[in-house]
Design an enzyme around this catalytic site. Structure first.
Site, PDB file in Angstrom:
ATOM      1  N   GLY A 278      61.482  63.340 -33.763  1.00 17.43           N
ATOM      2  CA  GLY A 278      60.734  62.114 -34.068  1.00 17.43           C
ATOM      3  C   GLY A 278      61.699  60.987 -34.426  1.00 17.43           C
ATOM      4  O   GLY A 278      61.921  60.063 -33.650  1.00 17.43           O
ATOM      5  N   ARG A 279      62.305  61.125 -35.584  1.00 17.84           N
ATOM      6  CA  ARG A 279      63.204  60.100 -36.110  1.00 17.84           C
ATOM      7  C   ARG A 279      64.278  59.675 -35.100  1.00 17.84           C
ATOM      8  O   ARG A 279      64.530  58.485 -34.911  1.00 17.84           O
ATOM      9  CB  ARG A 279      63.890  60.650 -37.375  1.00 17.84           C
ATOM     10  N   CYS A 344      54.382  43.923 -56.698  1.00 16.03           N
ATOM     11  CA  CYS A 344      54.546  44.012 -58.150  1.00 16.03           C
ATOM     12  C   CYS A 344      54.961  45.418 -58.574  1.00 16.03           C
ATOM     13  O   CYS A 344      54.186  46.157 -59.186  1.00 16.03           O
ATOM     14  CB  CYS A 344      53.252  43.598 -58.827  1.00 16.03           C
ATOM     15  N   TYR A 373      59.142  56.372 -39.312  1.00 15.18           N
ATOM     16  CA  TYR A 373      58.604  56.467 -40.672  1.00 15.18           C
ATOM     17  C   TYR A 373      58.589  55.093 -41.343  1.00 15.18           C
ATOM     18  O   TYR A 373      58.850  54.965 -42.535  1.00 15.18           O
ATOM     19  CB  TYR A 373      59.393  57.509 -41.497  1.00 15.18           C
TER      20      TYR A 373
HETATM   21  C1  LIG Z   1      58.258  65.728 -39.236  1.00 14.36           C
HETATM   22  C2  LIG Z   1      58.291  66.845 -38.297  1.00 14.36           C
HETATM   23  C3  LIG Z   1      59.051  66.774 -37.128  1.00 14.36           C
HETATM   24  C4  LIG Z   1      59.914  65.587 -36.797  1.00 14.36           C
HETATM   25  O1  LIG Z   1      61.083  65.570 -37.528  1.00 14.36           O
HETATM   26  P1  LIG Z   1      62.224  64.486 -37.222  1.00 14.36           P
HETATM   27  O2  LIG Z   1      63.250  64.718 -38.252  1.00 14.36           O
HETATM   28  O3  LIG Z   1      61.584  63.146 -37.341  1.00 14.36           O
HETATM   29  O4  LIG Z   1      62.737  64.741 -35.856  1.00 14.36           O
HETATM   30  C5  LIG Z   1      58.993  67.830 -36.252  1.00 14.36           C
HETATM   31  N1  LIG Z   1      58.245  68.927 -36.512  1.00 14.36           N
HETATM   32  C6  LIG Z   1      57.507  69.040 -37.630  1.00 14.36           C
HETATM   33  C7  LIG Z   1      56.695  70.251 -37.857  1.00 14.36           C
HETATM   34  C8  LIG Z   1      57.505  68.016 -38.565  1.00 14.36           C
HETATM   35  O5  LIG Z   1      56.776  68.121 -39.673  1.00 14.36           O
END
Ligand SMILES: *Cc1c(COP(=O)(O)O)cnc(C)c1O
Length: 420
Positions: A278-279, A344, A373
């Site tokens: 993801g990241r 705040c 994120y």
């Molecule tokens: C959050 C998550 C990911 C993605 O992780 P990244 O570090 O953003 O690549 C993949 N699999 C599961 C089960 C997650 O909870």
């Protein structure tokens, strides 16, 4: 494809960020389509170098950035999806991602969410507990379906990342203890609605070393061999999230070395490999564009007050995360600021004692590496509308989410008759 200065003006791909601010206002998230594609293809190429393209699926972890345009962009590159809620399932399907490429993770899936997932015939549901396994089987039987599941095992390895994003230690809520796995696979075999086809693991996010991955993957490979000896037909392994990224001075692992490790540890099993980055797909492809509202002189400090805040980008206040702030007009750094938002909360601070160019109200800055994120964690705290999102491709840019209005936020509130 990159974000950088051209003639002293910050550009994303071929678009000056000031043009986006002028068109859509601030704060606004900007994502580089080219960079997202490049990041995705880096995974594909690295894995393709060590295995056939039929032998792996890259399921983009939607929770990092689930904007429909981002999902569609990745779908067109061939991505599947890793989802963690019914909402993300809805988005992934709407973006055109095939159910056959969707993996459903998450520690507390509701009955309604599971029903929808099972009806849609997803590739796999990752199971987090025995009661959840039984629930999935019950729903599947009622719907006359058979569901491919994988237990997410907790291998008790330290991911050496931030405590709030480490997930593979025995004290974390995630997964089932790897020692209980044989009993759980045996249980699954008795249930009519499920086929335990895989093993899944995800030990945390923002990992900047390969060692923890290696430890976890070795334990998973050992488990697959053990389960096979016990008569289970394990055909898939889900290796969880991707590698970490550079926010400040982190050096992420090389993807080719990562792929070689997968080849060495996992390929001998002859399983289909799933990874869920993801990241590392969207993080460095995005930034949060913001304007300076005010420069305030404290007793000992100068505060650069932005129109973006912790409600727009929570990571600094939630994790103490570092996001560089860079001016959209290049100038020599000479003034020390605390960069803060208008919310705040003292925690609404992006940076402390950071050397930046002299800035004034109205100047534009970019809060870097905010594609993952970021927008997905935004809230309406202080009745601040969710920021808009813009996708950039070459010279083109388009709004991919309208900024909320205050009326949008308030429209769901109701005053009961007995109060009015
Ligand atoms: C959050 C998550 C990911 C993605 O992780 P990244 O570090 O953003 O690549 C993949 N699999 C599961 C089960 C997650 O909870």
């Amino acid at each position: 494809m990159t974000t950088g200065y051209r003639k002293n003006t910050l550009h994303m791909e071929d678009v000056a960020l000031e043009e986006i601010a002028a068109s859509f206002g601030t704060p606004v998230y900007c994502y580089s389509a080219g960079k997202i594609e490049q990041n995705f293809n880096a995974y594909r190429q690295a894995l393709s170098a060590v295995m056939s393209s039929d032998d792996f699926t890259i399921c983009y972890a939607c929770k990092a950035n689930s904007n429909l345009a981002v999902l569609r962009l990745l779908q067109k590159q061939g991505a599947g999806a890793d989802i963690v809620s019914g909402g993300e399932l809805y988005r992934a399907l709407k973006a055109g991602i095939s159910p056959k490429k969707i993996v459903y993770s998450g520690v507390g899936k509701s009955t309604a969410e599971l029903e929808e997932a099972i009806k849609r015939g997803l590739f796999q549901i990752n199971v987090e507990s025995e009661p959840e396994l039984e629930m999935i089987s019950r729903i599947a039987v009622r719907l006359r379906k058979k569901v491919a599941v994988a237990f997410r095992v907790n291998p008790n390895v330290d991911a050496r990342t931030h405590a709030k994003i480490t997930t593979g230690k025995k004290e974390n809520k995630f997964g089932v203890d790897i020692r209980y796995a044989p009993a759980l696979y045996a249980r699954a075999k008795q249930l009519p609605g499920v086929v335990a086809a895989g093993v899944a693991v995800h030990i945390g996010s923002q990992l900047t070393a390969l060692g923890p991955f290696r430890n976890a993957y070795k334990r998973v490979a050992d488990l697959v061999r053990l389960l096979r000896r016990q008569g289970h037909d394990i055909t898939r392994v889900d290796l969880g999230g991707g590698i970490g990224i550079t926010y400040k001075d982190e050096i992420p692992p090389d993807l080719h070395l990562y792929a070689l490790m997968v080849r060495d540890i996992i390929s001998p099993l002859g399983v289909h490999v799933i990874i869920e980055p993801g990241r590392s797909i969207v993080g460095n492809a995005g930034l949060l564009l913001s304007r300076v509202v005010q420069v305030k002189k404290g007793r000992d400090k100068k505060f650069l007050i932005l129109d973006a805040a912790m409600n727009d980008l929570l990571r600094p206040s939630l994790y103490g995360a570092y996001h560089a702030v860079v001016p959209c007009e290049k100038a020599p750094a000479k003034t020390i600021y605390d960069v803060v938002g208008p919310v705040c909360e003292t925690g609404d601070t992006f940076l402390v004692n950071e050397k930046l160019p002299e800035l004034k109200a109205g100047d534009l800055v970019a809060i870097m590496t905010s594609g993952a994120y970021g927008a997905v964690m935004a809230s309406n705290y202080n009745t601040r509308p969710l920021a808009g999102e813009v996708l950039v491709k070459g010279r083109k840019f388009a709004r991919v989410r309208d900024a909320q209005t205050v009326a949008d936020i308030v429209s769901k509130d109701k005053i009961p008759g007995w109060v009015a």
